[in-house]
Write an enzyme that holds these catalytic residues in place. Structure first.
Site, PDB file in Angstrom:
ATOM      1  N   HIS A 464       0.832  -1.209   0.000  1.00 14.69           N
ATOM      2  CA  HIS A 464       0.000   0.000   0.000  1.00 14.69           C
ATOM      3  C   HIS A 464       0.872   1.266   0.000  1.00 14.69           C
ATOM      4  O   HIS A 464       0.749   2.126  -0.878  1.00 14.69           O
ATOM      5  CB  HIS A 464      -0.914  -0.023   1.235  1.00 14.69           C
ATOM      6  CG  HIS A 464      -1.780   1.190   1.382  1.00 14.69           C
ATOM      7  ND1 HIS A 464      -3.127   1.162   1.100  1.00 14.69           N
ATOM      8  CD2 HIS A 464      -1.510   2.456   1.778  1.00 14.69           C
ATOM      9  CE1 HIS A 464      -3.636   2.368   1.309  1.00 14.69           C
ATOM     10  NE2 HIS A 464      -2.676   3.171   1.733  1.00 14.69           N
ATOM     11  N   GLU A 465       1.761   1.348   0.979  1.00 12.62           N
ATOM     12  CA  GLU A 465       2.598   2.550   1.077  1.00 12.62           C
ATOM     13  C   GLU A 465       3.516   2.670  -0.129  1.00 12.62           C
ATOM     14  O   GLU A 465       3.815   3.769  -0.598  1.00 12.62           O
ATOM     15  CB  GLU A 465       3.402   2.554   2.381  1.00 12.62           C
ATOM     16  CG  GLU A 465       2.551   2.647   3.643  1.00 12.62           C
ATOM     17  CD  GLU A 465       1.501   3.754   3.609  1.00 12.62           C
ATOM     18  OE1 GLU A 465       1.752   4.798   2.976  1.00 12.62           O
ATOM     19  OE2 GLU A 465       0.413   3.568   4.192  1.00 12.62           O
ATOM     20  N   HIS A 468       1.653   4.373  -2.878  1.00 10.90           N
ATOM     21  CA  HIS A 468       1.756   5.834  -2.757  1.00 10.90           C
ATOM     22  C   HIS A 468       3.134   6.270  -3.254  1.00 10.90           C
ATOM     23  O   HIS A 468       3.277   7.289  -3.913  1.00 10.90           O
ATOM     24  CB  HIS A 468       1.627   6.267  -1.294  1.00 10.90           C
ATOM     25  CG  HIS A 468       0.232   6.233  -0.758  1.00 10.90           C
ATOM     26  ND1 HIS A 468      -0.812   6.867  -1.370  1.00 10.90           N
ATOM     27  CD2 HIS A 468      -0.288   5.656   0.366  1.00 10.90           C
ATOM     28  CE1 HIS A 468      -1.919   6.687  -0.658  1.00 10.90           C
ATOM     29  NE2 HIS A 468      -1.628   5.958   0.398  1.00 10.90           N
ATOM     30  N   HIS A 471       3.391   6.573  -6.933  1.00 14.99           N
ATOM     31  CA  HIS A 471       2.707   7.792  -7.370  1.00 14.99           C
ATOM     32  C   HIS A 471       3.684   8.975  -7.318  1.00 14.99           C
ATOM     33  O   HIS A 471       3.682   9.844  -8.185  1.00 14.99           O
ATOM     34  CB  HIS A 471       1.511   8.041  -6.439  1.00 14.99           C
ATOM     35  CG  HIS A 471       0.388   8.814  -7.046  1.00 14.99           C
ATOM     36  ND1 HIS A 471      -0.747   9.115  -6.344  1.00 14.99           N
ATOM     37  CD2 HIS A 471       0.216   9.361  -8.271  1.00 14.99           C
ATOM     38  CE1 HIS A 471      -1.568   9.811  -7.124  1.00 14.99           C
ATOM     39  NE2 HIS A 471      -1.008   9.978  -8.288  1.00 14.99           N
TER      40      HIS A 471
HETATM   41 ZN   LIG Z   1      -2.854   5.233   1.975  1.00 18.89          ZN
END
Ligand SMILES: [Zn+2]
Length: 672
Positions: A464-465, A468, A471
């Protein structure tokens, strides 16, 4: 004496930075930034996009660098001195940013450019930047009379202090509590590894026996495995009552003050509520739409949640004659039931998820999808010896990003996991300046006998991290304020949540899920079980998320001035979403850092919102192949690299060919 923070630097010069450097660096950088703004307003040329909007966008870069170094430290490696500096500089920073947004001469120039927008030959990104700059003024009172402008400044200064205080209180309450156990019997049910970690924690504090704390890696296993119901209750109540003890760290007043100041601010600016103000710049757009979205999911998830709860209660009754299931029984019996149904517990999976293997795995996934290559480097200055650094290059060997990774809990680190950056991406004078991205987590540490083995939940957190992170790393925009994760809040979780999907796929797991001792690849049977168990208690989990979203809206969707009691307001907001009996000693709001310290106010719904996006996006990958380069490239080019340069729905449709559908989520969650 030269201040390392005030010299130009590529990577942050942590080893040279002393605490006493921060305040003067902030003062100087603020002064320099003010001079840059003055140069814009004193320009005698007629306002243009370049001499006004772009000049403003590239002003204050030194201040941004100093701020990111400082506030990242305050989250990941803080101490009392740093916290004091934060208390001192935060008002200065909000004063400075208010000075900009309430600068009439500057606004006049921006408005002049904005008003001739249709005649300017702007790129889409420039158009977005102009809108964003204009709104950052109008939404901050640029059109208000002087007395109201003054009040707005007072509110913002006060809010920034209150938010900091809120977070410090939560951290203080977390650190102040420990469950000291000296009788090993009281740890019955706990896996050996967890007991060992608790013993280590005691040893580190020169204590006999074992320590359990309110940090997630310590708290979660105890709630899940410890047989002793009384101790589970004790720990659960301690966890649930952070900031709710009526002591110096109590957050009830802070919560009320924050909610009321936010409302007053919204009214000043002409919005009916803080939520209306916030949602104007979201994909969802209005509180009505958010309520509709949350309630639609609530209707669909509640029957499943109630079924699951009944099943869990029956199970606990059969097993231990528990008549009424309490909050502190939930994860314990859920774990037992899950074991019975799937014969799959964290301890069975953990050997396949050695931290180093999972990191290599997420890198491999990024390589297969986006052609990225990660090389660990050892010559980058870091703020703690545990922080690892990686150089990322593309298929052609071009430098893409620097990546910092800080994985384990420490006393000065706040809980949870997050992505942040030390340097933004942007293009200036023909140069594409590449970003420095960081992931900070609180994963179980290695012990003398075992490496760091992650729970499956920690594995998905890491993905998940890292999502990010991608991105940020793959950002490819001209303007730093539109780069990377600088997107609407209800869009920001798409890249992170979509990455989690790879953790459930055989093709991906086979790349890295190998037993830390035998090297054996995770058996197919376990993969099947991971997938089957992934939607276990999904109804209850959804209800819980919806309850947080509704609580957030209850604090921010209407005038809070009549709320006298935090707890009873919360109870009212939770109505219709609670399965367990209430515990009067606990309160969620007083430790709800997401909405009272972080930036999620009126935005908690965005987790579910983004789940709809990510389920729909991943369905596309599933359809074409999870490592399909064509789809990955479409995702990179239309979403990951684009940041906030265009409206998210436009970007999404360009990737997917259609708007997202809620059905993809319901199907994945087994709620259809
Ligand atoms: Zn998040």
């Amino acid at each position: 004496m030269s201040n390392p923070l005030l010299q130009s630097f590529d990577t942050a010069p942590f080893s040279k930075i002393k605490n006493e450097h921060f305040k003067p660096a902030f003062m100087q950088a603020i002064e320099d930034a003010r001079a840059e703004i003055d140069a814009i307003t004193k320009n005698t040329d007629a306002p243009t996009f370049i001499n006004t909007i772009e000049a403003l966008e590239f002003s204050g870069q030194q201040l941004d660098r100093v701020s990111s170094v400082f506030f990242n430290l305050n989250s990941a490696e803080t101490n009392e001195e740093i916290q004091e500096i934060a208390q001192e500089v935060s008002p200065l920073l909000s004063e400075f940013s208010n000075d900009i947004t309430l600068n009439e001469a500057l606004f006049k120039r921006i408005k002049a450019v904005y008003d001739q927008k249709s005649e300017l030959d702007l790129t889409i990104e420039q158009d977005t930047l102009l809108d964003k700059k204009y709104k950052s003024f109008s939404r901050n009172g640029a059109n208000l009379p002087d007395d109201k402008k003054k009040r707005l400044r007072e509110i913002d200064t006060e809010l920034s202090k209150l938010k900091l205080k809120f977070g410090e209180n939560v951290l203080a309450e977390t650190n102040a509590y420990e469950l000291h156990i000296t009788n090993e019997k009281e740890l019955d049910g706990m896996p050996e590894g967890e007991k060992e970690a608790a013993a280590q924690m005691a040893k580190a504090k020169d204590k006999e026996g074992w320590l359990v704390t309110l940090d997630y890696p310590s708290y979660i296993p105890f709630m899940k495995y410890a047989k002793n119901r009384e101790l589970r209750k004790k720990l659960s109540l301690a966890f649930g009552s952070k900031g709710f003890h009526g002591n110096a760290y109590d957050n009830q007043e802070n919560v009320l003050k924050i909610a009321n100041l936010r409302h007053e601010r919204a009214i000043l600016l002409g919005y009916p509520s803080h939520a209306h103000f916030v949602l104007e710049e979201r994909m969802a757009e209005t509180p009505e739409k958010v309520h509709e979205f949350l309630n639609e999911l609530l209707v669909k998830a509640k029957p499943a949640a109630e079924r699951e709860f009944k099943e869990l209660e029956d199970f606990a009754k059969d097993l231990d004659s528990i008549d009424h299931l309490q909050k502190w029984d939930g994860s314990y019996y859920a774990e037992k039931l899950k074991q019975k149904l799937f014969d799959l517990d964290d301890e069975k999976l953990k050997p396949y998820f050695k931290l180093e293997n999972v990191i290599a795995g997420v890198f491999k996934v990024a390589e297969k999808l986006f052609g990225l290559k990660f090389t660990e480097v050892y010559d980058i200055d870091t703020y703690h010896e545990e922080v690892k650094t990686f150089r990322i290059t593309d298929e052609k060997g071009n430098f893409i990003s620097l990546f910092y990774a800080d994985f384990h809990p420490r006393p000065g680190k706040r809980g949870g996991a997050w992505m942040t950056s030390f340097k933004p991406q942007y293009i200036k004078d023909g140069e594409n300046v590449r970003p420095h991205i960081s992931n900070v987590c609180n994963f179980t540490r290695s012990t003398p006998s075992k490496p760091s083995l992650l729970t499956f939940n920690e594995v998905t957190t890491l993905f998940h991290e890292f999502g990010h992170g991608l991105h940020g790393m793959l950002a490819n925009t001209t303007y730093p304020s539109l780069s990377g994760t600088s997107v609407y809040w209800d869009f920001v979780e798409l890249p992170s949540q979509v990455m989690e999907n790879w953790c459930y796929e055989k093709e991906a797991l086979e790349l890295f899920a190998k037993h830390y001792e035998t090297g054996e690849t995770i058996p197919m049977e376990l993969i099947t079980k991971i997938k089957e168990s992934a939607t276990f208690h999904e109804g209850m989990a959804t209800l819980r998320q919806l309850s947080f979203g509704l609580l957030d809206m209850a604090w921010h969707g209407a005038d809070p001035s009549n709320i006298k009691d935090v707890k009873s307001h919360e109870t009212e907001a939770f109505k219709g979403t609670q399965l367990y009996p209430d515990t009067p000693e606990t309160c969620m709001s007083t430790a709800f850092s997401h909405i009272f310290q972080g930036g999620y106010s009126s935005g908690y719904y965005s987790y579910k919102w983004a789940e709809v996006l990510d389920a729909d996006a991943f369905a596309y990958f599933k359809e074409k192949g999870i490592f399909n380069k064509e789809i990955a490239t479409k995702f990179k080019e239309n979403v990951l690299s684009k940041g906030g340069t265009e409206k998210p729905m436009v970007l999404y449709k360009r990737f997917r060919g259609a708007e997202p559908k809620v059905e993809a989520l319901l199907e994945r969650a087994g709620l259809l």
